[in-house]
Motif scaffolding. Structure first.
Motif: not given
Lengths: 280, 280
Positions: A1-3, B162-163, B231-233
């Motif tokens: 899982f990579i963003f 987000v992403c 993910g990232t915030c």
């Protein structure tokens, strides 16, 4: 899982990439994969001069043709490759090209570049679609390093690179080649010319102090030439030990000081690849 | 005179980009220009569900079709845009697309994507080549922010993003939309879905404490949902003040400590945009 992107804090990845192990150790890396293109065309074309090959590259990029690869080999490198890989390419400045895209897209791109090359007096434009023929076309480029070493059996290769604004690339390449031609050390040139970046492999005997000295002179003059032409002393290889004395010339005393402070913050004991990048 | 790459020391550019003014001030920037493409096609296509639109995006990228732009607007955003820009687009999840390339290249790409969209039950695929028609097609997307604000005259828009890994994007989008639907605050969604990144504009009255509280809840839940799905915030907007409490959750205590040490090294007096990114 990579963003794919984040704006959460500092960009640590790009700080560590290229830090030559001086900030810490990368213990895990996630690699981004790209799909195979639907269609690929490889091409080779010879030019009467370095400038004609570089001009072809610049004009190709200015036309927005999406190049997958565009690699320059000088006539010395072509001679070395012919000899090593038993090929019979014309021994003149040469571009190796690759196009990725749809069936019709790559043909259109190859034709456009052939036209630009012809305008710059390029000759012998060959292109191929089938994997076996493509591999044969690229063989010279892929074996370039070994072909260099084979010029002087038993010797070592010292690789060095610089990068300059692309408008100044023909001038830097020409002056570097003149310097190499005057030397008794062979130095074929391979370039990622689309980036203004090129490499030479200096083939020398590491046990002969005169040769070691000559290699240092050639490397230093190549770096100085790039710095004087608004470039960098190393496009890809890094500073390491051999180019520490150029870092301040390139980024200034304050720049070096800031980098040293970053190093001290992350490696207060100075145990991470000590001696690299900085003079003291 | 700008060179394209360097390996001389640390990558300071990417350390400063995104540092939100906490490491120093950027006083000069050199911008890379790109040529105008030979040909451009813009397109719009509507979908029965968020998932169908995202699947179309993923399949397009997997086919290696070189997209210039691919933007998602949800049905709430489409409604807002129709109202604000006096358009009559179908009010369903919609993709806005742009293709750059050669004359024949862009047509081929547009046809390929139309086929993928049709496979995912996309409908009303419109495309245009002429600048005036293209601008008209894109108008809804370009006015999206103002369209949101206009939903509640006199109110402010709180943007947040987000992403997530693209495979989890449909799930995060669906859950976020459910949360927004339950709320009395309107929150249209616009997404750079090719990156797994999406934004919402929460339109609220900053003088009403209940609305301020609701916006904080929606923003926090959206960030938590992204973090829980690997993910990232924040994909683009940064941490600032509003997401400081998520940084440790995202990169861990050691990660925060390392970033703080970098900050202390470059800003020992703590005068560069104090209070941003870090909790203390």
């Amino acid at each position: 899982f990579i963003f794919r992107k984040t704006a959460a804090g500092y960009n640590m990845t790009n700080l560590f990439v290229g830090s030559e192990g001086t900030l810490g150790i990368i213990t895990k890396a996630t690699i981004k994969l790209y799909g195979q293109p639907e269609s690929t065309i490889s091409a080779v074309c010879h030019f009467p001069s370095v400038k004609a090959a570089v001009d072809t590259t610049v004009q190709t990029l200015q036309c927005g043709i999406p190049m997958a690869r565009i690699e320059f080999l000088d006539e010395v490198q072509m001679m070395a490759c012919n000899k090593f890989s038993h090929l019979d390419y014309q021994e003149s400045p040469t571009l190796f090209l690759e196009f990725h895209g749809s069936e019709s897209g790559v043909e259109e791109q190859a034709k456009d570049v052939a036209e630009i090359a012809e305008y710059n007096e390029g000759s012998g434009f060959q292109w191929a679609k089938e994997p076996e023929v493509r591999n044969k076309l690229w063989k010279a480029r892929h074996d370039a390093y070994y072909a260099c070493i084979a010029l002087r059996p038993g010797c070592k290769g010292k690789m060095t690179d610089v990068c300059v604004p692309i408008s100044l690339l023909p001038q830097v390449l020409t002056e570097t080649k003149e310097d190499l031609d005057r030397s008794f050390i062979p130095g074929p040139i391979v370039g990622h010319v689309g980036d203004g970046n090129f490499h030479t492999v200096l083939v020398f005997d590491p046990d002969n102090p005169k040769e070691v000295e000559e290699v240092k002179g050639l490397t230093d003059r190549m770096a100085m030439r790039a710095l004087e032409m608004h470039g960098t002393c190393t496009g890809e290889h890094g500073i390491g030990l051999g180019k520490r004395h150029f870092l301040e010339k390139e980024i200034g005393a304050v720049g070096v000081q800031v980098m040293k402070e970053l190093k001290a913050a992350l490696d207060p004991k100075g145990i991470m690849n000590p001696g690299k990048i900085f003079m003291d």
